[in-house]
Design an enzyme around this catalytic site. Structure first.
Site, PDB file in Angstrom:
ATOM      1  N   HIS A  19      17.662  11.032   0.190  1.00  0.00           N
ATOM      2  CA  HIS A  19      18.105   9.800   0.846  1.00  0.00           C
ATOM      3  C   HIS A  19      19.027  10.094   2.034  1.00  0.00           C
ATOM      4  O   HIS A  19      19.079   9.309   2.979  1.00  0.00           O
ATOM      5  CB  HIS A  19      18.735   8.854  -0.184  1.00  0.00           C
ATOM      6  CG  HIS A  19      17.717   8.350  -1.188  1.00  0.00           C
ATOM      7  ND1 HIS A  19      18.042   7.928  -2.456  1.00  0.00           N
ATOM      8  CD2 HIS A  19      16.362   8.216  -1.099  1.00  0.00           C
ATOM      9  CE1 HIS A  19      16.935   7.553  -3.101  1.00  0.00           C
ATOM     10  NE2 HIS A  19      15.910   7.734  -2.298  1.00  0.00           N
ATOM     11  N   HIS A  42       5.376   6.602  -2.335  1.00  0.00           N
ATOM     12  CA  HIS A  42       5.689   6.529  -3.770  1.00  0.00           C
ATOM     13  C   HIS A  42       7.029   5.793  -3.858  1.00  0.00           C
ATOM     14  O   HIS A  42       8.087   6.410  -3.967  1.00  0.00           O
ATOM     15  CB  HIS A  42       5.820   7.919  -4.385  1.00  0.00           C
ATOM     16  CG  HIS A  42       4.572   8.753  -4.307  1.00  0.00           C
ATOM     17  ND1 HIS A  42       4.122   9.320  -3.140  1.00  0.00           N
ATOM     18  CD2 HIS A  42       3.671   9.113  -5.270  1.00  0.00           C
ATOM     19  CE1 HIS A  42       3.001   9.997  -3.390  1.00  0.00           C
ATOM     20  NE2 HIS A  42       2.711   9.884  -4.673  1.00  0.00           N
ATOM     21  N   SER A 100      14.436   4.295  -2.383  1.00  0.00           N
ATOM     22  CA  SER A 100      14.086   4.498  -0.973  1.00  0.00           C
ATOM     23  C   SER A 100      13.678   3.202  -0.266  1.00  0.00           C
ATOM     24  O   SER A 100      14.053   3.013   0.905  1.00  0.00           O
ATOM     25  CB  SER A 100      13.003   5.580  -0.822  1.00  0.00           C
ATOM     26  OG  SER A 100      11.897   5.315  -1.645  1.00  0.00           O
ATOM     27  N   GLU A 118       3.041   1.632  -4.536  1.00  0.00           N
ATOM     28  CA  GLU A 118       3.564   2.037  -5.852  1.00  0.00           C
ATOM     29  C   GLU A 118       2.502   1.682  -6.881  1.00  0.00           C
ATOM     30  O   GLU A 118       1.980   0.572  -6.882  1.00  0.00           O
ATOM     31  CB  GLU A 118       4.883   1.303  -6.148  1.00  0.00           C
ATOM     32  CG  GLU A 118       5.385   1.439  -7.573  1.00  0.00           C
ATOM     33  CD  GLU A 118       5.573   2.871  -8.050  1.00  0.00           C
ATOM     34  OE1 GLU A 118       6.202   3.684  -7.355  1.00  0.00           O
ATOM     35  OE2 GLU A 118       5.050   3.201  -9.140  1.00  0.00           O
ATOM     36  N   ASP A 143      -2.786   3.449  -4.779  1.00  0.00           N
ATOM     37  CA  ASP A 143      -2.556   4.892  -4.809  1.00  0.00           C
ATOM     38  C   ASP A 143      -1.972   5.344  -3.460  1.00  0.00           C
ATOM     39  O   ASP A 143      -2.394   4.857  -2.400  1.00  0.00           O
ATOM     40  CB  ASP A 143      -3.898   5.593  -5.066  1.00  0.00           C
ATOM     41  CG  ASP A 143      -3.774   7.083  -4.882  1.00  0.00           C
ATOM     42  OD1 ASP A 143      -3.080   7.725  -5.685  1.00  0.00           O
ATOM     43  OD2 ASP A 143      -4.337   7.616  -3.894  1.00  0.00           O
ATOM     44  N   ASP A 164       6.956  11.028  -1.659  1.00  0.00           N
ATOM     45  CA  ASP A 164       7.878  11.377  -2.753  1.00  0.00           C
ATOM     46  C   ASP A 164       7.177  11.310  -4.118  1.00  0.00           C
ATOM     47  O   ASP A 164       7.523  10.499  -4.968  1.00  0.00           O
ATOM     48  CB  ASP A 164       9.051  10.367  -2.692  1.00  0.00           C
ATOM     49  CG  ASP A 164      10.149  10.699  -3.682  1.00  0.00           C
ATOM     50  OD1 ASP A 164      10.195  11.847  -4.165  1.00  0.00           O
ATOM     51  OD2 ASP A 164      10.957   9.797  -3.973  1.00  0.00           O
TER      52      ASP A 164
HETATM   53  N1  SAM Z   1      10.728   7.113  -3.534  1.00  0.00           N
HETATM   54  C1  SAM Z   1      11.498   6.564  -4.636  1.00  0.00           C
HETATM   55  C2  SAM Z   1      12.967   6.614  -4.284  1.00  0.00           C
HETATM   56  O1  SAM Z   1      13.387   7.547  -3.571  1.00  0.00           O
HETATM   57  O2  SAM Z   1      13.702   5.726  -4.689  1.00  0.00           O
HETATM   58  C3  SAM Z   1      11.254   7.287  -5.936  1.00  0.00           C
HETATM   59  C4  SAM Z   1       9.805   7.527  -6.254  1.00  0.00           C
HETATM   60  S1  SAM Z   1       9.494   8.360  -7.751  1.00  0.00           S
HETATM   61  C5  SAM Z   1      10.002  10.018  -7.446  1.00  0.00           C
HETATM   62  C6  SAM Z   1       7.752   8.501  -7.703  1.00  0.00           C
HETATM   63  C7  SAM Z   1       7.031   7.157  -7.856  1.00  0.00           C
HETATM   64  O3  SAM Z   1       5.652   7.359  -7.568  1.00  0.00           O
HETATM   65  C8  SAM Z   1       7.074   6.575  -9.266  1.00  0.00           C
HETATM   66  O4  SAM Z   1       7.605   5.275  -9.205  1.00  0.00           O
HETATM   67  C9  SAM Z   1       5.619   6.559  -9.720  1.00  0.00           C
HETATM   68  O5  SAM Z   1       5.293   5.420 -10.508  1.00  0.00           O
HETATM   69  C10 SAM Z   1       4.891   6.518  -8.402  1.00  0.00           C
HETATM   70  N2  SAM Z   1       3.534   7.084  -8.410  1.00  0.00           N
HETATM   71  C11 SAM Z   1       3.041   8.104  -9.148  1.00  0.00           C
HETATM   72  N3  SAM Z   1       1.774   8.381  -8.783  1.00  0.00           N
HETATM   73  C12 SAM Z   1       1.467   7.536  -7.771  1.00  0.00           C
HETATM   74  C13 SAM Z   1       0.325   7.370  -6.941  1.00  0.00           C
HETATM   75  N4  SAM Z   1      -0.768   8.123  -7.098  1.00  0.00           N
HETATM   76  N5  SAM Z   1       0.377   6.442  -5.986  1.00  0.00           N
HETATM   77  C14 SAM Z   1       1.486   5.663  -5.788  1.00  0.00           C
HETATM   78  N6  SAM Z   1       2.595   5.776  -6.549  1.00  0.00           N
HETATM   79  C15 SAM Z   1       2.595   6.710  -7.522  1.00  0.00           C
END
Ligand code: SAM
Length: 282
Positions: A19, A42, A100, A118, A143, A164
């Site tokens: 961040h 993500h 984020s 997400e 996705d 992420d």
């Molecule tokens: N970026 C966020 C933050 O900094 O606050 C944290 C994200 S967290 C590390 C990863 C996220 O990706 C999770 O919420 C998970 O549900 C989501 N996720 C996992 N696989 C995914 C995919 N194929 N496409 C989109 N989101 C996905």
């Protein structure tokens, strides 16, 4: 089936580094009036209550944001991140940690755009609700890689793509580079910020080597390892690969690292700030 929930990890040392980089890039984009787009592949839930069962169960934020909240270091990139988290906690105590999307949304101007994908149903619903009234923000249950294809290039040719993944599956490691290459074909002028964990040094180095071998230009590596490398002992470090970083970022992160090391790392921790490739890599 997605099992990862960021609510267990929000505000940990990895979020702090990620961040800080995110805020620094967005602040740089804001130096011009022209609009820009932040694309968050993500996105997670958007924000996280410190008192929640999940955050209290792991307490990871204690070794992350809690070490910096209420403090000033004199290093701009750290202080602007900490003051943003403080602004989002107007009672003066750490009650919520911003994800984020909330960080982006609170920095964006009227003319800027935030795109979020997400896939987790619960986190998607929370995120959608959080931004229901914000016309600048688009939230898709999609996705990450499909979202890049569907939404890039954005209308504005300036921007940040934040990548992420949770790296729960080997496919996450293998999928990032092709997704970035595809996105760069559509949106070459953006800055790309890619998070990676340090769980096993060999795997981390092979992940990064692929970007260098693929000839990805202008690649900055920023890494903060809170403990010595130790495979099988959890996440010992956190890193960001930044493609097309603002020209000031490497210098600012180099200034930040000694202070982050002091705040977040144990005596044997180590940090890196290094340009891996230049404008025209082989
Ligand atoms: N970026 C966020 C933050 O900094 O606050 C944290 C994200 S967290 C590390 C990863 C996220 O990706 C999770 O919420 C998970 O549900 C989501 N996720 C996992 N696989 C995914 C995919 N194929 N496409 C989109 N989101 C996905």
């Amino acid at each position: 089936m997605l099992s990862y929930r960021h609510s267990y990890h929000a505000g940990n040392f990895a979020d702090v580094l990620k961040h800080i980089v995110q805020v620094a890039i967005i602040e740089y984009l804001k130096k011009k009036d022209k609009p820009f787009t932040v694309h968050d592949t993500h996105a997670g839930a958007g924000s996280y209550a410190i008192a929640s069962e999940h955050m209290q169960k792991t307490g990871e934020y204690q070794d992350g944001i809690a070490k910096l909240f209420g403090k000033r270091t004199g290093v701009g990139v750290i202080d602007q991140y900490v003051s943003l988290v403080e602004k989002l906690n107007p009672v003066g105590r750490l009650m919520d940690y911003p994800g984020s999307p909330q960080i982006s949304a609170s920095l964006l101007r009227e003319q800027d755009v935030l795109q979020c994908t997400e896939l987790h149903s619960t986190d998607f619903t929370l995120l959608k609700r959080e931004f229901a009234d914000d016309k600048r923000v688009q939230v898709l249950k999609d996705d990450a890689w499909h979202g890049l294809k569907a939404l890039l290039p954005p209308r504005h040719r300036r921007g940040l793509v934040l990548i992420d993944p949770s790296y729960e599956m080997e496919a996450d490691y293998n999928g990032v580079l092709p997704a970035v290459q595809m996105a760069m074909e559509r949106f070459a002028t953006a800055t790309y910020a890619i998070w990676y964990p340090v769980l096993d040094r060999n795997r981390t180095e092979s992940f990064i080597r692929r970007f260098v071998k693929a000839g990805i230009p202008n690649l900055l590596r920023v890494e903060c390892c809170v403990r010595p490398d130790a495979s099988g002992r959890g996440m010992t470090g956190t890193g960001m690969l930044i493609i097309n970083p603002p020209y000031t970022l490497a210098q600012h992160m180099a200034q930040a690292m000694p202070l982050l090391k002091e705040a977040l790392c144990d005596a044997n921790g180590h940090t890196t700030v290094k340009m891996l490739t230049g404008e025209n890599p082989q």
